[in-house]
Design a protein around this motif. Structure first.
Motif, PDB file in Angstrom:
ATOM      1  N   VAL A  36      18.184  49.155  63.136  1.00 22.02           N
ATOM      2  CA  VAL A  36      19.384  49.968  62.959  1.00 22.02           C
ATOM      3  C   VAL A  36      19.019  51.433  63.129  1.00 22.02           C
ATOM      4  O   VAL A  36      18.049  51.911  62.543  1.00 22.02           O
ATOM      5  CB  VAL A  36      19.998  49.737  61.563  1.00 22.02           C
ATOM      6  N   ASP A  37      19.808  52.138  63.926  1.00 20.10           N
ATOM      7  CA  ASP A  37      19.670  53.586  64.089  1.00 20.10           C
ATOM      8  C   ASP A  37      20.929  54.206  63.509  1.00 20.10           C
ATOM      9  O   ASP A  37      21.938  54.361  64.198  1.00 20.10           O
ATOM     10  CB  ASP A  37      19.500  53.953  65.565  1.00 20.10           C
ATOM     11  N   GLU A  38      20.887  54.537  62.214  1.00 22.37           N
ATOM     12  CA  GLU A  38      22.052  55.082  61.515  1.00 22.37           C
ATOM     13  C   GLU A  38      22.535  56.377  62.154  1.00 22.37           C
ATOM     14  O   GLU A  38      23.734  56.602  62.294  1.00 22.37           O
ATOM     15  CB  GLU A  38      21.733  55.314  60.038  1.00 22.37           C
ATOM     16  N   GLU A  39      21.604  57.217  62.551  1.00 17.99           N
ATOM     17  CA  GLU A  39      21.968  58.510  63.132  1.00 17.99           C
ATOM     18  C   GLU A  39      22.761  58.344  64.429  1.00 17.99           C
ATOM     19  O   GLU A  39      23.751  59.035  64.667  1.00 17.99           O
ATOM     20  CB  GLU A  39      20.707  59.338  63.394  1.00 17.99           C
ATOM     21  N   GLY A  41      24.328  55.583  65.251  1.00 18.20           N
ATOM     22  CA  GLY A  41      25.431  54.648  65.058  1.00 18.20           C
ATOM     23  C   GLY A  41      25.283  53.389  65.877  1.00 18.20           C
ATOM     24  O   GLY A  41      26.283  52.789  66.291  1.00 18.20           O
ATOM     25  N   ALA A  43      22.784  49.628  66.674  1.00 24.09           N
ATOM     26  CA  ALA A  43      21.821  48.653  66.182  1.00 24.09           C
ATOM     27  C   ALA A  43      21.500  47.703  67.322  1.00 24.09           C
ATOM     28  O   ALA A  43      22.283  47.547  68.264  1.00 24.09           O
ATOM     29  CB  ALA A  43      22.367  47.885  64.989  1.00 24.09           C
ATOM     30  N   HIS A  74      28.456  51.317  65.793  1.00 21.35           N
ATOM     31  CA  HIS A  74      29.130  51.585  64.537  1.00 21.35           C
ATOM     32  C   HIS A  74      30.265  52.560  64.827  1.00 21.35           C
ATOM     33  O   HIS A  74      30.016  53.709  65.181  1.00 21.35           O
ATOM     34  CB  HIS A  74      28.131  52.169  63.536  1.00 21.35           C
ATOM     35  N   ARG A  79      30.849  47.723  62.258  1.00 18.99           N
ATOM     36  CA  ARG A  79      29.843  47.372  63.265  1.00 18.99           C
ATOM     37  C   ARG A  79      30.536  46.502  64.305  1.00 18.99           C
ATOM     38  O   ARG A  79      31.184  45.511  63.981  1.00 18.99           O
ATOM     39  CB  ARG A  79      28.698  46.581  62.646  1.00 18.99           C
TER      40      ARG A  79
END
Length: 100
Positions: A36-39, A41, A43, A74, A79
């Motif tokens: 997951v790459d939250e920054e 957005g 995955a 995201h 998601r």
């Protein structure tokens, strides 16, 4: 045709369905890894898959094995599934699963 409609059309044209409306297969996924790459957005995930099939005249057996590679986004707090790539490494008797 793109997206879900394209996938549905491809499956309709290539996968044999039986009286119960299913291909009488079971896809077992293992070794699932999710990054997951939250920054950003986004995955991505990858998993191994083994496809089993059984019919009255076809004993339960693996008919294919390979990998799923998936991408997600995201958006608006949800998601969303973006893409799946399927790579089959081993193929068995697919005569009762796929149309030729």
């Amino acid at each position: 045709m793109h997206g879900g409609d394209g996938v549905a059309a491809m499956l309709r044209d290539s996968v044999i369905r039986y009286e119960d409306g299913t291909p009488r297969t079971h896809h077992v996924t293992t070794d699932i890894v999710v990054d997951v790459d939250e920054e950003a957005g986004t995955a991505a995930s990858r998993a191994r898959v083994t496809v089993f099939q059984a019919l009255p005249d076809f004993p339960l057996q693996p008919v294919a094995a390979g990998r799923y590679s998936d991408r997600f986004a995201h958006r608006d707090g949800r998601r969303l599934f973006v893409e799946r790539t399927v790579r089959i490494h081993l193929a068995g008797d697919l005569s009762r699963h796929l149309r030729r």
